[in-house]
Write a protein that holds these residues in place. Sequence first.
Motif, PDB file in Angstrom:
ATOM      1  N   SER A   1       0.833  -1.213   0.000  1.00  0.00           N
ATOM      2  CA  SER A   1       0.000   0.000   0.000  1.00  0.00           C
ATOM      3  C   SER A   1       0.860   1.252   0.000  1.00  0.00           C
ATOM      4  CB  SER A   1      -0.915  -0.004   1.231  1.00  0.00           C
ATOM      5  OG  SER A   1      -1.789  -1.110   1.220  1.00  0.00           O
ATOM      6  N   ILE A   2       1.916   1.245   0.801  1.00  0.00           N
ATOM      7  CA  ILE A   2       2.831   2.388   0.845  1.00  0.00           C
ATOM      8  C   ILE A   2       3.474   2.603  -0.520  1.00  0.00           C
ATOM      9  CG2 ILE A   2       5.081   3.119   1.756  1.00  0.00           C
ATOM     10  CD1 ILE A   2       4.135   2.037   4.492  1.00  0.00           C
ATOM     11  N   SER A   3       3.841   1.518  -1.177  1.00  0.00           N
ATOM     12  CA  SER A   3       4.449   1.615  -2.505  1.00  0.00           C
ATOM     13  C   SER A   3       3.497   2.302  -3.481  1.00  0.00           C
ATOM     14  CB  SER A   3       4.801   0.226  -3.043  1.00  0.00           C
ATOM     15  OG  SER A   3       5.672  -0.450  -2.175  1.00  0.00           O
ATOM     16  N   LYS A   4       2.241   1.926  -3.402  1.00  0.00           N
ATOM     17  CA  LYS A   4       1.235   2.453  -4.331  1.00  0.00           C
ATOM     18  C   LYS A   4       0.927   3.929  -4.054  1.00  0.00           C
ATOM     19  CE  LYS A   4      -2.948   0.990  -3.676  1.00  0.00           C
ATOM     20  NZ  LYS A   4      -4.126   0.090  -3.635  1.00  0.00           N
ATOM     21  N   ILE A   5       0.900   4.306  -2.766  1.00  0.00           N
ATOM     22  CA  ILE A   5       0.402   5.635  -2.400  1.00  0.00           C
ATOM     23  C   ILE A   5       1.512   6.640  -2.110  1.00  0.00           C
ATOM     24  CG2 ILE A   5      -1.048   6.898  -0.756  1.00  0.00           C
ATOM     25  CD1 ILE A   5      -2.579   4.206  -0.342  1.00  0.00           C
ATOM     26  N   LEU A   6       2.566   6.211  -1.420  1.00  0.00           N
ATOM     27  CA  LEU A   6       3.632   7.149  -1.046  1.00  0.00           C
ATOM     28  C   LEU A   6       4.784   7.206  -2.038  1.00  0.00           C
ATOM     29  CD1 LEU A   6       4.106   6.904   2.843  1.00  0.00           C
ATOM     30  CD2 LEU A   6       2.885   8.628   1.515  1.00  0.00           C
ATOM     31  N   TYR A   7       5.090   6.091  -2.708  1.00  0.00           N
ATOM     32  CA  TYR A   7       6.247   6.088  -3.609  1.00  0.00           C
ATOM     33  C   TYR A   7       6.141   7.114  -4.736  1.00  0.00           C
ATOM     34  CZ  TYR A   7       8.393   1.946  -1.455  1.00  0.00           C
ATOM     35  OH  TYR A   7       8.997   1.075  -0.584  1.00  0.00           O
ATOM     36  N   PRO A   8       4.931   7.422  -5.244  1.00  0.00           N
ATOM     37  CA  PRO A   8       4.862   8.470  -6.271  1.00  0.00           C
ATOM     38  C   PRO A   8       5.327   9.835  -5.780  1.00  0.00           C
ATOM     39  CG  PRO A   8       2.897   7.109  -6.353  1.00  0.00           C
ATOM     40  CD  PRO A   8       3.652   6.691  -5.122  1.00  0.00           C
ATOM     41  N   LEU A   9       5.434  10.011  -4.457  1.00  0.00           N
ATOM     42  CA  LEU A   9       5.905  11.279  -3.904  1.00  0.00           C
ATOM     43  C   LEU A   9       7.419  11.319  -3.731  1.00  0.00           C
ATOM     44  CD1 LEU A   9       3.237  11.933  -1.109  1.00  0.00           C
ATOM     45  CD2 LEU A   9       3.230  12.704  -3.487  1.00  0.00           C
ATOM     46  N   LEU A  10       8.089  10.198  -3.968  1.00  0.00           N
ATOM     47  CA  LEU A  10       9.538  10.145  -3.772  1.00  0.00           C
ATOM     48  C   LEU A  10      10.265  10.995  -4.808  1.00  0.00           C
ATOM     49  CD1 LEU A  10       9.923   6.310  -3.138  1.00  0.00           C
ATOM     50  CD2 LEU A  10      10.148   8.120  -1.419  1.00  0.00           C
ATOM     51  N   LYS A  11      11.236  11.754  -4.354  1.00  0.00           N
ATOM     52  CA  LYS A  11      12.073  12.510  -5.279  1.00  0.00           C
ATOM     53  C   LYS A  11      13.002  11.559  -6.024  1.00  0.00           C
ATOM     54  CE  LYS A  11      11.998  16.750  -2.511  1.00  0.00           C
ATOM     55  NZ  LYS A  11      12.807  17.694  -1.695  1.00  0.00           N
ATOM     56  N   ASN A  12      13.589  12.045  -7.096  1.00  0.00           N
ATOM     57  CA  ASN A  12      14.383  11.183  -7.975  1.00  0.00           C
ATOM     58  C   ASN A  12      15.555  10.514  -7.273  1.00  0.00           C
ATOM     59  OD1 ASN A  12      15.145  10.091 -10.616  1.00  0.00           O
ATOM     60  ND2 ASN A  12      16.890  11.464 -10.436  1.00  0.00           N
ATOM     61  N   ASN A  13      16.133  11.182  -6.270  1.00  0.00           N
ATOM     62  CA  ASN A  13      17.283  10.606  -5.557  1.00  0.00           C
ATOM     63  C   ASN A  13      16.926  10.216  -4.128  1.00  0.00           C
ATOM     64  OD1 ASN A  13      16.928  13.169  -4.586  1.00  0.00           O
ATOM     65  ND2 ASN A  13      19.109  13.711  -4.560  1.00  0.00           N
ATOM     66  N   ALA A  14      15.668   9.854  -3.911  1.00  0.00           N
ATOM     67  CA  ALA A  14      15.204   9.495  -2.566  1.00  0.00           C
ATOM     68  C   ALA A  14      15.845   8.198  -2.079  1.00  0.00           C
ATOM     69  CB  ALA A  14      13.688   9.359  -2.562  1.00  0.00           C
ATOM     70  N   ARG A  15      15.797   8.033  -0.764  1.00  0.00           N
ATOM     71  CA  ARG A  15      16.300   6.817  -0.126  1.00  0.00           C
ATOM     72  C   ARG A  15      15.171   6.163   0.667  1.00  0.00           C
ATOM     73  NH1 ARG A  15      22.481   7.642   1.827  1.00  0.00           N
ATOM     74  NH2 ARG A  15      23.212   8.807   0.007  1.00  0.00           N
ATOM     75  N   ILE A  16      14.999   4.866   0.452  1.00  0.00           N
ATOM     76  CA  ILE A  16      14.033   4.077   1.216  1.00  0.00           C
ATOM     77  C   ILE A  16      14.821   3.072   2.045  1.00  0.00           C
ATOM     78  CG2 ILE A  16      12.020   2.564   1.122  1.00  0.00           C
ATOM     79  CD1 ILE A  16      11.643   3.550  -1.800  1.00  0.00           C
ATOM     80  N   ILE A  17      14.492   2.983   3.318  1.00  0.00           N
ATOM     81  CA  ILE A  17      15.135   2.019   4.204  1.00  0.00           C
ATOM     82  C   ILE A  17      14.056   1.124   4.798  1.00  0.00           C
ATOM     83  CG2 ILE A  17      16.502   1.687   6.287  1.00  0.00           C
ATOM     84  CD1 ILE A  17      16.683   5.028   4.531  1.00  0.00           C
ATOM     85  N   ASN A  18      14.134  -0.168   4.535  1.00  0.00           N
ATOM     86  CA  ASN A  18      13.201  -1.137   5.086  1.00  0.00           C
ATOM     87  C   ASN A  18      13.832  -1.814   6.300  1.00  0.00           C
ATOM     88  OD1 ASN A  18      11.232  -0.653   3.146  1.00  0.00           O
ATOM     89  ND2 ASN A  18      11.985  -2.257   1.774  1.00  0.00           N
ATOM     90  N   ILE A  19      13.187  -1.694   7.456  1.00  0.00           N
ATOM     91  CA  ILE A  19      13.721  -2.312   8.670  1.00  0.00           C
ATOM     92  C   ILE A  19      13.339  -3.791   8.663  1.00  0.00           C
ATOM     93  CG2 ILE A  19      13.850  -2.237  11.165  1.00  0.00           C
ATOM     94  CD1 ILE A  19      14.917   0.277   9.754  1.00  0.00           C
ATOM     95  N   SER A  20      14.313  -4.635   8.357  1.00  0.00           N
ATOM     96  CA  SER A  20      14.108  -6.074   8.277  1.00  0.00           C
ATOM     97  C   SER A  20      14.641  -6.731   9.554  1.00  0.00           C
ATOM     98  CB  SER A  20      14.772  -6.641   7.024  1.00  0.00           C
ATOM     99  OG  SER A  20      14.424  -7.994   6.842  1.00  0.00           O
ATOM    100  N   SER A  21      15.290  -7.849   9.440  1.00  0.00           N
ATOM    101  CA  SER A  21      15.732  -8.634  10.588  1.00  0.00           C
ATOM    102  C   SER A  21      16.640  -9.728  10.078  1.00  0.00           C
ATOM    103  CB  SER A  21      14.494  -9.240  11.274  1.00  0.00           C
ATOM    104  OG  SER A  21      14.832 -10.293  12.140  1.00  0.00           O
ATOM    105  N   ASP A  22      17.428 -10.325  10.981  1.00  0.00           N
ATOM    106  CA  ASP A  22      18.176 -11.501  10.552  1.00  0.00           C
ATOM    107  C   ASP A  22      17.205 -12.638  10.231  1.00  0.00           C
ATOM    108  OD1 ASP A  22      17.447 -11.827  13.215  1.00  0.00           O
ATOM    109  OD2 ASP A  22      19.326 -12.787  13.813  1.00  0.00           O
ATOM    110  N   TRP A  23      15.986 -12.532  10.703  1.00  0.00           N
ATOM    111  CA  TRP A  23      14.939 -13.475  10.313  1.00  0.00           C
ATOM    112  C   TRP A  23      14.404 -13.161   8.923  1.00  0.00           C
ATOM    113  CZ3 TRP A  23      11.712 -14.010  15.484  1.00  0.00           C
ATOM    114  CH2 TRP A  23      12.425 -14.827  16.365  1.00  0.00           C
ATOM    115  N   GLY A  24      14.917 -12.109   8.311  1.00  0.00           N
ATOM    116  CA  GLY A  24      14.566 -11.795   6.941  1.00  0.00           C
ATOM    117  C   GLY A  24      15.524 -12.400   5.928  1.00  0.00           C
ATOM    118  N   LEU A  25      16.511 -13.170   6.407  1.00  0.00           N
ATOM    119  CA  LEU A  25      17.434 -13.865   5.508  1.00  0.00           C
ATOM    120  C   LEU A  25      16.752 -15.093   4.918  1.00  0.00           C
ATOM    121  CD1 LEU A  25      20.678 -13.727   7.699  1.00  0.00           C
ATOM    122  CD2 LEU A  25      20.179 -12.346   5.670  1.00  0.00           C
TER     123      LEU A  25
END
Length: 277
Positions: A120-144
């Motif tokens: 949902s965030i990708s669909k709604i907020l990503y269009p607002l990202l500037k061309n050189n924006a940075r996205i950080i996804n907080i994952s986990s070692d359980w995300g390996l």
Amino acid sequence: MYKMETKVAVVTGSNKGIGFEIVKGLCQKFEGVVYLTARNEERGRQAVKKLEDLGLRPLFHTLDVTCEQSIQEFATYIASRYCGIDVLVNNAGILDFDKSVSSYEDAKKLIDTNFLSLISISKILYPLLKNNARIINISSDWGLLSNIRKQIWLDTLVKDNLTVDEILQFVNDFLQAVKNGKTTMVSFAGHYGDYKVSKVAMSALTFVQQRQFSEQGTDISINCVHPGFVKSDMTKGMGDFTPERGARAPLYLALEAPQSQKGTFVWHDCHQVNWDD
């Protein structure tokens, strides 16, 4: 309404824990406005007050990542005031540490919060990202990927042409297994399987979306990070690191990492690891 050229950073689920510390670090070093967001307005404003007492100036807006209407309201607010978003930290997440094996309902709620909210965030907020924006996804070692042992998904999730639909199939396969009383597709006999699946899915989505950004010709970077085993309300106070230490790698990606660092899995000490080893 005149839109400000000011840089904008947004941290989801940031009224406490790692998210709160990321907001604090951004307020200290980011040259722009920093939005602390939370589902609960009272708790969010209390968190802002704590930072204001330290001489910092975060801004607040309610944001429930599981509610598309809430995300849209936030997007409308940002779009009406600024030229776009420069830093987006997808931190919001849940885990019931007392339940190593969840019911279907609990697993669905967790995956809705930890992973499907990102769609949902990708669909709604990503269009607002500037061309050189940075996205950080907080994952986990359980995300390996090593947390998954069902061979079909081990083979699928490492494909160079992996799609978002295939990640959604992976998640739905797990939920169907939970509904059927079988959770052996994840390691350790399914303990915290829903959390592991949500974070593996987040990691896979990170790499797919980076490929999509590159194909679109944008300079947006998206990376996922394991902040370490952090002492928090979610972990019932157990852990190796303070929330402040847990914010170190996310802040590195937000502020210091080269813009060329894209589609990587970053460990809590800021070095890159292979998520599929």
